[in-house]
Design an enzyme around this catalytic site. Structure first.
Site, short mmCIF file in Angstrom:
data_model
loop_
_atom_site.label_atom_id
_atom_site.label_comp_id
_atom_site.label_asym_id
_atom_site.label_seq_id
_atom_site.Cartn_x
_atom_site.Cartn_y
_atom_site.Cartn_z
N ASN A 1 -73.26 72.73 -9.83
CA ASN A 1 -72.64 72.37 -11.12
C ASN A 1 -71.36 71.58 -10.93
O ASN A 1 -70.41 71.72 -11.72
CB ASN A 1 -72.34 73.64 -11.93
CG ASN A 1 -73.58 74.16 -12.61
OD1 ASN A 1 -74.41 73.37 -13.07
ND2 ASN A 1 -73.74 75.47 -12.69
N LYS B 1 -72.27 80.20 -15.12
CA LYS B 1 -71.42 80.70 -16.21
C LYS B 1 -71.93 80.41 -17.63
O LYS B 1 -71.16 80.54 -18.58
CB LYS B 1 -70.01 80.13 -16.05
CG LYS B 1 -69.94 78.62 -16.18
CD LYS B 1 -68.52 78.11 -16.34
CE LYS B 1 -68.51 76.63 -16.62
NZ LYS B 1 -67.22 76.03 -16.81
N ASN C 1 -68.94 74.85 -24.42
CA ASN C 1 -67.60 75.30 -24.79
C ASN C 1 -66.90 74.29 -25.69
O ASN C 1 -67.20 73.09 -25.64
CB ASN C 1 -66.76 75.57 -23.53
CG ASN C 1 -67.32 76.73 -22.73
OD1 ASN C 1 -67.70 76.56 -21.58
ND2 ASN C 1 -67.41 77.89 -23.33
N GLY D 1 -74.02 85.85 -30.60
CA GLY D 1 -73.22 86.41 -29.51
C GLY D 1 -71.73 86.13 -29.64
O GLY D 1 -70.95 86.58 -28.81
N ASP D 2 -71.32 85.38 -30.67
CA ASP D 2 -69.90 85.06 -30.82
C ASP D 2 -69.12 86.25 -31.38
O ASP D 2 -69.70 87.15 -32.00
CB ASP D 2 -69.73 83.89 -31.81
CG ASP D 2 -69.20 82.65 -31.11
OD1 ASP D 2 -68.76 82.77 -29.96
OD2 ASP D 2 -69.22 81.57 -31.72
N ARG E 1 -72.49 81.22 -34.20
CA ARG E 1 -73.30 81.17 -32.97
C ARG E 1 -73.65 82.59 -32.57
O ARG E 1 -72.79 83.49 -32.62
CB ARG E 1 -72.46 80.48 -31.88
CG ARG E 1 -73.09 80.45 -30.52
CD ARG E 1 -72.26 79.64 -29.53
NE ARG E 1 -70.93 80.19 -29.27
CZ ARG E 1 -70.06 79.69 -28.42
NH1 ARG E 1 -70.35 78.58 -27.74
NH2 ARG E 1 -68.88 80.24 -28.24
N PHE F 1 -64.80 81.77 -6.81
CA PHE F 1 -65.17 81.17 -8.10
C PHE F 1 -66.67 80.96 -8.24
O PHE F 1 -67.16 80.83 -9.37
CB PHE F 1 -64.55 79.77 -8.24
CG PHE F 1 -63.05 79.73 -8.33
CD1 PHE F 1 -62.40 80.14 -9.47
CD2 PHE F 1 -62.29 79.24 -7.27
CE1 PHE F 1 -61.02 80.09 -9.56
CE2 PHE F 1 -60.91 79.18 -7.36
CZ PHE F 1 -60.27 79.60 -8.50
N SER G 1 -64.00 87.64 -16.30
CA SER G 1 -63.95 86.95 -17.59
C SER G 1 -63.64 87.93 -18.72
O SER G 1 -64.06 89.10 -18.68
CB SER G 1 -65.31 86.30 -17.85
OG SER G 1 -65.40 85.86 -19.18
N TYR H 1 -74.69 87.39 -18.31
CA TYR H 1 -73.55 86.78 -17.62
C TYR H 1 -72.39 87.78 -17.55
O TYR H 1 -71.81 88.03 -16.49
CB TYR H 1 -73.12 85.50 -18.35
CG TYR H 1 -71.77 84.97 -17.93
CD1 TYR H 1 -71.57 84.45 -16.65
CD2 TYR H 1 -70.68 84.99 -18.81
CE1 TYR H 1 -70.32 83.97 -16.26
CE2 TYR H 1 -69.43 84.52 -18.43
CZ TYR H 1 -69.26 84.01 -17.16
OH TYR H 1 -68.02 83.55 -16.78
N LYS I 1 -70.42 89.95 -14.28
CA LYS I 1 -68.97 89.97 -14.01
C LYS I 1 -68.47 91.41 -13.94
O LYS I 1 -67.69 91.77 -13.06
CB LYS I 1 -68.21 89.21 -15.12
CG LYS I 1 -68.47 87.71 -15.12
CD LYS I 1 -67.89 87.06 -13.89
CE LYS I 1 -68.15 85.57 -13.83
NZ LYS I 1 -67.79 84.96 -12.54
#
Ligand code: NAD
Ligand code: UD1
Length: 348
Positions: free
Chosen positions: A35, A95, A210, A306-307, A304, A91, A135, A159, A163
């Site tokens: 990515n 994501k 994003n 999941g927001d 959206r 990192f 995150s 995701y 984490k």
């Protein structure tokens, strides 16, 4: 001192590599470029050369973190040139929330599987200092008050689960190998902006998910309009509220965290990394327009999936422990991010 940076060619990784080199560290990067592009690190080098700061070495390795042999090669090479790796900033990972819902196995393999591999190799080379990219998504819910590190964790997508479980794994290492591991889980809020040079920045593949890269692409005319996800959230103006933090402040937070771990012995910390200030989508849009003398076409659409309404960091732990303060304003984030977009219309 030498630091291994996994995923160092990515958005946050490249800015952190720059800050590490400028702070006097030798840097080894492992990145598969799945990515990202190696060009980001070539640009990091060129910024260092222009700055005329004391030169440190940047070693770049292409490879997947799930491949133990390449990791061993890096640690071995560092030892051979008398630059033993003292710590890792981790990192590398995938994501995209949407992709994680579609491909949970891929996410567990790419994020958790690769971390287990990394930790095994670190242990065999006697390296036990790690800063991990966690995150704010692991809190999993909106909060009227600022989110504190001891709030319940309840991720709502694969995701976020990866984490949270990596944080737990790192805590297990700290607890069960007494007196050796130095761990910091940094829970990022919303990193945006770019280095002030306009040479490195965020370079997502395809249509951005994003808000900030979406906004700069609308401003550049690559996308028609910003679609604002919902106008009836319980926030100041009905649009989603987030804690935007300049990527260079975030990068500096990593170097400070690493130095804290090196200077203070074994421990396992989990810390929010945000400014502690909430900004709604409409406020961000206005500041972006004012900072750059632009108008952004926009429209309101459904929420959206999941927001959440509001995610803002309580950053008092990081401030008190590390003496870290965000230095850059939203205005600066908008200017720096736009400069990057204008100078690099097709990314790297
Ligand atoms: P990014 O995609 O720009 O960077 C990740 C880097 O890791 C890329 O260069 C990619 O090529 C590399 N990579 C991925 N899988 C790999 C593998 N298996 N082996 C080797 N390299 C691999 O993302 P970013 O925005 O720089 O984020 C960095 C980290 O911070 C990620 O772990 C992400 O989950 C986390 N994070 C990011 C944000 C954000 O808003 N950007 C927020 C919270 C947490
Ligand atoms: C998203 C992810 C989160 C991840 C983070 C960083 C979701 C649900 N959450 O967080 O898990 O950790 O990115 O990668 O995907 N917005 C718009 N229009 C857009 C894009 C966003 O209105 O085109 C709004 C959102 O509704 C939100 C705000 O802008 O209110 C910020 O969105 P975004 O940049 O995607 O970040 P997060 O939602 O915080």
């Amino acid at each position: 001192m030498s630091i291994l940076v996994t995923g160092g060619a990515g958005f946050i990784g490249s800015h952190t590599c720059l800050n590490l080199l400028e702070s006097g560290y030798d840097v080894f990067v492992l990145d598969s470029f799945v990515n990202s592009s190696p060009e980001s690190l070539a640009r990091v080098k060129s910024i260092c050369e222009k700055d005329k700061k004391p030169k440190r070495d940047l070693h770049v390795f292409k490879g997947d973190l799930r491949n133990a042999s390449i990791l061993k090669d890096i640690f071995t090479k560092a030892n051979e040139i008398n630059k033993k790796i003292d710590g890792v900033i981790h990192f590398a990972g995938l994501k995209s929330v949407k992709e994680s819902v579609e491909k949970p196995i891929l996410y567990w393999d790419a994020n958790v599987g690769s971390t287990i591999n990394l930790l095994n190799v670190m242990q065999s080379f006697d390296c036990s200092t790690i800063v991990f990219s966690s995150s704010a998504t692991i809190y999993g819910r909106s909060s009227k008050t600022k989110l504190k590190e001891n709030f319940k964790l309840k991720p709502i997508n694969p995701y976020g689960s990866t984490k949270m479980v990596i944080e737990k794994l790192l805590n297990d290492l700290f607890v069960n190998y007494s007196g050796s591991w130095r761990v910091a889980n940094l829970r990022y809020f919303n990193p945006i902006g770019a280095h002030e040079s306009g040479l490195i920045g965020e370079n997502p593949k395809g249509i951005p998910n994003n808000i900030f890269p979406f906004l700069t692409n609308v401003a550049a005319g690559n996308l028609e309009e910003l679609r604002i996800f919902g106008k009836n959230w319980p926030t100041i103006d009905g649009t989603g509220e987030r804690d935007y933090v300049h990527v260079m402040d975030l990068a500096e937070g990593h170097v400070k965290t690493l130095e804290f771990l090196i200077n203070n012995g074994p421990q396992c910390l989990s810390m929010n990394l945000g400014t502690g200030k909430g900004t709604s989508v409409l406020q961000l849009l206005n500041i972006f327009e004012e900072s750059n003398s632009l108008k952004i076409p926009h429209t309101f659409v459904e929420r959206r999936s999941g927001d959440v309404a509001r995610l803002v960091a309580d950053n008092s732990l990081l401030k008190s422990l590390l003496n870290w303060y965000p230095k850059r304003t939203l205005n600066q984030m908008c200017k720096d991010g736009w400069r990057w977009q204008v100078n690099n219309p097709r990314g790297y």
